[in-house]
Design an enzyme around this catalytic site. Sequence first.
Site, short mmCIF file in Angstrom:
data_model
loop_
_atom_site.label_atom_id
_atom_site.label_comp_id
_atom_site.label_asym_id
_atom_site.label_seq_id
_atom_site.Cartn_x
_atom_site.Cartn_y
_atom_site.Cartn_z
N SER A 51 0.82 -1.22 0.00
CA SER A 51 0.00 0.00 0.00
C SER A 51 0.86 1.26 0.00
CB SER A 51 -0.94 0.01 1.21
OG SER A 51 -0.21 -0.06 2.42
N HIS A 52 2.17 1.14 0.18
CA HIS A 52 3.02 2.34 0.23
C HIS A 52 4.28 2.23 -0.63
CE1 HIS A 52 0.20 3.02 3.44
NE2 HIS A 52 0.45 4.30 3.26
N ASP A 192 -4.86 0.37 1.73
CA ASP A 192 -5.36 -0.99 1.51
C ASP A 192 -6.84 -0.99 1.12
OD1 ASP A 192 -3.09 -2.68 1.82
OD2 ASP A 192 -3.07 -2.16 3.95
P1 NDP Z 1 -0.59 -4.34 8.84
O1 NDP Z 1 -1.88 -4.55 9.56
O2 NDP Z 1 -0.39 -5.06 7.57
O3 NDP Z 1 0.64 -4.77 9.78
C1 NDP Z 1 0.81 -4.12 11.01
C2 NDP Z 1 2.02 -4.70 11.73
O4 NDP Z 1 1.66 -5.98 12.24
C3 NDP Z 1 3.23 -4.92 10.85
O5 NDP Z 1 4.38 -4.62 11.58
C4 NDP Z 1 3.12 -6.40 10.49
O6 NDP Z 1 4.38 -7.00 10.18
C5 NDP Z 1 2.54 -6.96 11.75
N1 NDP Z 1 1.78 -8.17 11.53
C6 NDP Z 1 0.85 -8.39 10.58
N2 NDP Z 1 0.32 -9.62 10.71
C7 NDP Z 1 0.95 -10.20 11.76
C8 NDP Z 1 0.85 -11.47 12.40
N3 NDP Z 1 0.00 -12.40 11.97
N4 NDP Z 1 1.65 -11.73 13.45
C9 NDP Z 1 2.52 -10.79 13.91
N5 NDP Z 1 2.66 -9.57 13.35
C10 NDP Z 1 1.87 -9.26 12.30
O7 NDP Z 1 -0.30 -2.78 8.63
P2 NDP Z 1 -1.35 -1.62 8.46
O8 NDP Z 1 -2.30 -2.04 7.41
O9 NDP Z 1 -1.87 -1.20 9.77
O10 NDP Z 1 -0.41 -0.45 7.88
C11 NDP Z 1 0.15 -0.59 6.60
C12 NDP Z 1 1.12 0.52 6.31
O11 NDP Z 1 0.42 1.73 6.09
C13 NDP Z 1 2.13 0.82 7.42
O12 NDP Z 1 3.42 0.77 6.87
C14 NDP Z 1 1.80 2.24 7.86
O13 NDP Z 1 2.92 3.02 8.25
C15 NDP Z 1 1.20 2.79 6.59
N6 NDP Z 1 0.37 3.96 6.87
C16 NDP Z 1 0.88 5.20 6.63
C17 NDP Z 1 0.13 6.31 6.94
C18 NDP Z 1 0.69 7.68 6.77
O14 NDP Z 1 0.03 8.63 7.13
N7 NDP Z 1 1.88 7.85 6.22
C19 NDP Z 1 -1.23 6.19 7.47
C20 NDP Z 1 -1.63 4.83 7.72
C21 NDP Z 1 -0.87 3.77 7.41
P3 NDP Z 1 4.76 -7.29 8.62
O15 NDP Z 1 5.08 -5.95 8.06
O16 NDP Z 1 5.93 -8.22 8.69
O17 NDP Z 1 3.58 -7.93 7.98
O1 PYC Z 2 -2.75 4.28 3.92
O2 PYC Z 2 -3.95 5.32 5.43
C1 PYC Z 2 -3.05 5.31 4.59
C2 PYC Z 2 -2.26 6.54 4.36
C3 PYC Z 2 -2.59 7.80 4.69
C4 PYC Z 2 -1.55 8.61 4.28
C5 PYC Z 2 -0.61 7.81 3.70
N1 PYC Z 2 -1.07 6.54 3.77
#
Ligand code: NDP
Ligand code: PYC
Length: 343
Positions: A51-52, A192
Amino acid sequence: MPSEQDKQTHLSFAELSALLARIFERHGTSAEVAAILANNCASAQRDGSDSHGIFRIPGYVSTLASGWVDGKAVPQVTDAAPGFVTVDAKNGFAQPALAAARALLLEKARANGIALLAIHNSHHFAALWPDVEPFAREGLVALSFVNSMACVVPHGGKRALFGTNPIAFAAPREGHDPLVFDLATSAIANGDVQIAAREGRQLPPGYGVDRDGQPTCDPKAILDGGALLPFGGYKGSALSMMVELLAAALTGGNFSFDFDWSGHPGAQTPWTGQLLIVIDPSKGAGHNFAARTEALVRQMQDAGQPRQPADRRYRQRALAEREGIAIIDTELARLRALAEAST
Ligand code: NDP
Ligand code: PYC
């Protein structure tokens, strides 16, 4: 047999990074900013942070074209207090602001045992783990918080207020890659939801509401006037509230609901703030923090936890280092066209 549309080309990290840097520069960033954003985006693609990674490139390009962000901004770093560095990103991206302040932040963390970096007037459109993992590789513990754009309804509320507000944490682990987690405080990251909409997939129940506030599993209904919910009900909502306070109120950045980008059609990057906390664990209970991390991981494994956060990414990274970063040919063609086009 893969179909025509699934055919892939494998690029080295350097090749992908160079291609992305050409795109950024072509669409209005300085060479310095282009190199930093390209490295960040290529890292996400390499690690399977779908997603990023390159998925975000059209959003960066349209944002730069809209005039919403300054791709040539030069961040202004201030030594605010013995344990506190501030950066005005000057309406530029957050990663160059972190890069500009990193040396001073490290110096303060090592001298004091802890230091804070407060970035404001910044745009963060990326995964957060690349901001913290390198500190753990230097033996430090790091936490980071970023707020984004109002698309998450606080628990029990009626309208979107919080961003998807991720929290990332990294700690050194003896004999292994650092222990890192990076998670949105919403039930799912906005990126996502966009991917699910593109692929025609429904979401699990409890992730979002439609424009009338009714629960929905349809990602398009969430994106089209609807909103997301925090993960874990009131618990995730409290963490998201904390992120707003740390990333915006403490830094001087915008809350996720503060900014109005309607005058900049195509703008997608949230104009907010970011906080980093860096801790030198050697100033704590001795020099065995990384060994204690490892001991905890072993206990979690013994308890039956099949994998740790970041394991999937590290596996994906190792694969990409062996075989290259797989990019679907149609997407690669789009990237190459963007590297030649200008806005
Ligand atoms: P996920 O729910 O995919 O994963 C969250 C964390 O949990 C990761 O560290 C992941 O490790 C871990 N994880 C996932 N499944 C398991 C499991 N079964 N057991 C143990 N650990 C697990 O991430 P999100 O969807 O919440 O976020 C995705 C990305 O979006 C992030 O990188 C976040 O920084 C980014 N984001 C950026 C924003 C911004 O404003 N810039 C805003 C919102 C999100 P692993 O990576 O190894 O799967
Ligand atoms: O995936 O929620 C998100 C997000 C917000 C800003 C950058 N990524």
